[in-house]
Design a protein around this motif. Sequence first.
Motif, short mmCIF file in Angstrom:
data_model
loop_
_atom_site.label_atom_id
_atom_site.label_comp_id
_atom_site.label_asym_id
_atom_site.label_seq_id
_atom_site.Cartn_x
_atom_site.Cartn_y
_atom_site.Cartn_z
N ARG A 134 0.83 -1.21 0.00
CA ARG A 134 0.00 0.00 0.00
C ARG A 134 0.86 1.25 0.00
O ARG A 134 0.58 2.21 -0.72
CB ARG A 134 -0.92 0.00 1.22
CG ARG A 134 -2.30 -0.46 0.88
CD ARG A 134 -3.27 -0.18 2.03
NE ARG A 134 -4.07 -1.38 2.13
CZ ARG A 134 -4.03 -2.24 3.12
NH1 ARG A 134 -3.29 -2.00 4.16
NH2 ARG A 134 -4.76 -3.31 3.11
N GLN A 135 1.90 1.25 0.82
CA GLN A 135 2.78 2.41 0.91
C GLN A 135 3.51 2.63 -0.41
O GLN A 135 3.64 3.76 -0.86
CB GLN A 135 3.78 2.24 2.06
CG GLN A 135 4.60 3.47 2.34
CD GLN A 135 3.74 4.64 2.80
OE1 GLN A 135 2.78 4.48 3.52
NE2 GLN A 135 4.10 5.83 2.37
N THR A 136 3.96 1.54 -1.03
CA THR A 136 4.62 1.65 -2.33
C THR A 136 3.67 2.21 -3.37
O THR A 136 4.03 3.09 -4.16
CB THR A 136 5.17 0.28 -2.77
OG1 THR A 136 6.08 -0.19 -1.78
CG2 THR A 136 5.88 0.37 -4.11
N SER A 137 2.43 1.73 -3.37
CA SER A 137 1.43 2.25 -4.31
C SER A 137 1.17 3.73 -4.07
O SER A 137 1.08 4.51 -5.01
CB SER A 137 0.12 1.47 -4.17
OG SER A 137 0.31 0.13 -4.48
N ALA A 138 1.05 4.10 -2.81
CA ALA A 138 0.81 5.51 -2.48
C ALA A 138 2.00 6.36 -2.89
O ALA A 138 1.83 7.46 -3.45
CB ALA A 138 0.53 5.66 -0.99
N ASN A 139 3.21 5.87 -2.63
CA ASN A 139 4.41 6.61 -3.03
C ASN A 139 4.51 6.74 -4.55
O ASN A 139 4.89 7.79 -5.07
CB ASN A 139 5.67 5.95 -2.47
CG ASN A 139 5.82 6.14 -0.98
OD1 ASN A 139 5.16 6.99 -0.39
ND2 ASN A 139 6.66 5.34 -0.37
#
Length: 186
Positions: A134-139
């Motif tokens: 999720r964090q990678t997608s958001a970044n």
Amino acid sequence: MSYQRIRNTREGFVDISAGDGLIKMESWLIGVVVFFYMLIGADAGFISSLIAGLLLVILVPWIVGLLPAVAMIFAICFSVAWAILVYFIAGALLGVPAGVICALIVLIISFYLHKIFGGLGYSSLTKIHMDSVRQTSANTAKTNQILSEAVSNASEQVSNKAEYCPFCGTKLNGTEKFCGSCGAQL
């Protein structure tokens, strides 16, 4: 119950450290019982008994947190043990009917707490993976947004630079290398 709800409940449970404290206390109880059993019942040496007890104190929380099947067995055994203990204490102080009621309440609460904690380490690994995705997608989305804004700003600056001479302000056709009015190099 949805996975997200279970996960949120477990995270809240871990945040208040109730499960962690409960499992640590129970692992200390297991360690002490094993220490005395090995020392007195099995005639093992003091050092061997101490090492076995301390090893259990360290390993039990990890095993319970990582292996859901062991966690469920642990939950059942300790929930029943706490209920029996409360039954004897409450039964002696308040009478048998109150002891049974208190034991049932403790059994339910203890099993619920153990069930939430059970498999927590495994779920935490899953949670870490899901959160990192999720964090990678958001970044990535944020980076794409920043890049698209930068490209649009750069193209605006290039188009603005090509449309007007920065020295005299004369309108240009965009392909000229020198201003036709003032002769400045663009």
